[in-house]
Motif scaffolding. Structure first.
Motif, PDB file in Angstrom:
ATOM      1  N   SER A   8      -1.342   2.826 -12.834  1.00 25.99           N
ATOM      2  CA  SER A   8      -1.443   4.260 -13.024  1.00 25.99           C
ATOM      3  C   SER A   8      -3.181   4.103 -12.779  1.00 25.99           C
ATOM      4  O   SER A   8      -4.096   3.667 -13.331  1.00 25.99           O
ATOM      5  CB  SER A   8      -0.978   4.505 -14.640  1.00 25.99           C
ATOM      6  N   GLU A   9      -3.366   5.379 -12.306  1.00 25.13           N
ATOM      7  CA  GLU A   9      -4.802   6.000 -12.087  1.00 25.13           C
ATOM      8  C   GLU A   9      -5.705   5.901 -13.447  1.00 25.13           C
ATOM      9  O   GLU A   9      -6.996   5.834 -14.097  1.00 25.13           O
ATOM     10  CB  GLU A   9      -4.195   7.418 -11.812  1.00 25.13           C
ATOM     11  N   LYS A  13      -8.507   4.046 -14.272  1.00 27.72           N
ATOM     12  CA  LYS A  13     -10.052   4.344 -14.722  1.00 27.72           C
ATOM     13  C   LYS A  13     -10.279   4.004 -16.465  1.00 27.72           C
ATOM     14  O   LYS A  13     -12.028   3.916 -16.600  1.00 27.72           O
ATOM     15  CB  LYS A  13      -9.976   5.814 -15.303  1.00 27.72           C
ATOM     16  N   GLY A  21     -12.546   4.597  -6.646  1.00 26.06           N
ATOM     17  CA  GLY A  21     -11.736   6.401  -5.835  1.00 26.06           C
ATOM     18  C   GLY A  21     -10.242   6.423  -6.013  1.00 26.06           C
ATOM     19  O   GLY A  21      -9.845   6.250  -6.780  1.00 26.06           O
ATOM     20  N   LYS A  22      -9.934   7.170  -4.802  1.00 29.95           N
ATOM     21  CA  LYS A  22      -8.623   8.012  -5.473  1.00 29.95           C
ATOM     22  C   LYS A  22      -7.665   6.595  -4.513  1.00 29.95           C
ATOM     23  O   LYS A  22      -7.975   6.215  -3.006  1.00 29.95           O
ATOM     24  CB  LYS A  22      -8.661   9.092  -5.082  1.00 29.95           C
ATOM     25  N   ASN A  23      -6.415   6.788  -4.433  1.00 28.64           N
ATOM     26  CA  ASN A  23      -5.234   5.638  -4.011  1.00 28.64           C
ATOM     27  C   ASN A  23      -6.086   4.590  -4.213  1.00 28.64           C
ATOM     28  O   ASN A  23      -5.210   3.927  -3.002  1.00 28.64           O
ATOM     29  CB  ASN A  23      -5.319   6.722  -2.453  1.00 28.64           C
ATOM     30  N   LYS A  25      -4.251   1.184  -5.412  1.00 32.88           N
ATOM     31  CA  LYS A  25      -2.881   0.446  -6.193  1.00 32.88           C
ATOM     32  C   LYS A  25      -3.400  -0.619  -6.322  1.00 32.88           C
ATOM     33  O   LYS A  25      -3.615  -2.123  -5.561  1.00 32.88           O
ATOM     34  CB  LYS A  25      -1.959   0.388  -5.121  1.00 32.88           C
ATOM     35  N   ASN A  42     -11.515   4.197  -1.639  1.00 31.02           N
ATOM     36  CA  ASN A  42     -10.333   4.737  -1.828  1.00 31.02           C
ATOM     37  C   ASN A  42      -9.315   4.537  -0.735  1.00 31.02           C
ATOM     38  O   ASN A  42      -9.658   3.347   0.011  1.00 31.02           O
ATOM     39  CB  ASN A  42     -10.253   6.670  -1.257  1.00 31.02           C
ATOM     40  N   ASN A  43      -8.026   4.498  -0.888  1.00 32.16           N
ATOM     41  CA  ASN A  43      -6.476   4.266  -0.223  1.00 32.16           C
ATOM     42  C   ASN A  43      -7.278   1.902  -0.516  1.00 32.16           C
ATOM     43  O   ASN A  43      -6.659   2.018   0.873  1.00 32.16           O
ATOM     44  CB  ASN A  43      -6.748   4.320   0.895  1.00 32.16           C
ATOM     45  N   ASN A  63     -13.239   1.346   1.676  1.00 36.11           N
ATOM     46  CA  ASN A  63     -12.293   1.916   1.812  1.00 36.11           C
ATOM     47  C   ASN A  63     -11.304   1.830   3.285  1.00 36.11           C
ATOM     48  O   ASN A  63     -11.474   0.703   4.157  1.00 36.11           O
ATOM     49  CB  ASN A  63     -12.679   4.408   2.784  1.00 36.11           C
TER      50      ASN A  63
END
Length: 194
Positions: A8-9, A13, A21-23, A25, A42-43, A63
């Motif tokens: 999970s995010e 963290k 970054g975000k998204n 996996k 990200n991604n 990214n």
């Protein structure tokens, strides 16, 4: 049927990455060593049984990057994967290797004062696609837009926008650049959807 599970995010963290970054996996079956020396954009997706090792050195992932199952990145002298790069299963990237000359002992079980490392940073350019079971050794810069066929060995710099195959890598032909227009359309679509 077994299915991949991703951290999970919140889990990510808590890993203590240099930056994340975000998204993003990352499979719960992946192994991360030295997260404080690893930056992830990200991604990004990192699949089962991938290993990112930066206890010494660093790994920087841009990214929209994909790292397939069973891939191994060893960042002793540094590895950088730029935006839109990807690697297929069973690929290994070693920025460093033991010195095999016979002047030093080898293997991870030996204290470092008796060993030596050779190699250098590995840079994977933007839009590089790496086929399955490739081996990449540093120092090497794989130029933007390169495509590596399955089981290609890279141990030197590769000029941008080439299709490379073989052991060692040989430039087969030019790679088309139509994907650059698709990249622009992709970002336009993202801008219009927000």
């Amino acid at each position: 049927m077994l299915q991949s599970k991703y951290f999970s995010e919140i889990d990510l963290k808590d890993f203590g990455f240099k930056s994340i970054g975000k998204n993003v996996k990352i499979s719960s079956d992946a192994r991360i060593y030295g997260p404080e020396n690893i930056s992830i954009g990200n991604n990004v997706r990192i699949d089962d049984f991938a290993i990112l090792s930066a206890t010494n050195g660093s790994i920087s992932i841009g990214n929209y990057v994909f790292i397939a199952r069973n891939s191994h990145l060893s960042g002793f002298f540094g590895i950088e994967m730029r935006d839109f790069s990807s690697m297929a299963a069973n690929t290994v990237i070693y920025s460093a290797s033991d010195d095999y000359s016979g002047d030093y002992l080898t293997a991870q079980a030996i204290p470092q004062k008796y060993t030596a490392h050779i190699g250098g940073a590995v840079v994977i350019g933007k839009h590089v696609i790496i086929g399955s079971a490739c081996s990449i050794f540093g120092p090497s810069i794989i130029g933007d837009g390169c495509s590596l066929g399955a089981m290609t060995l890279v141990n030197k710099d590769l000029k941008p926008w080439g299709i490379y195959v073989g052991t060692p890598a040989k430039r087969l032909k030019e790679r088309k650049k139509g994907l650059l227009e698709l990249e622009k359309n992709f970002f336009n679509d993202l801008d219009n959807s927000s």
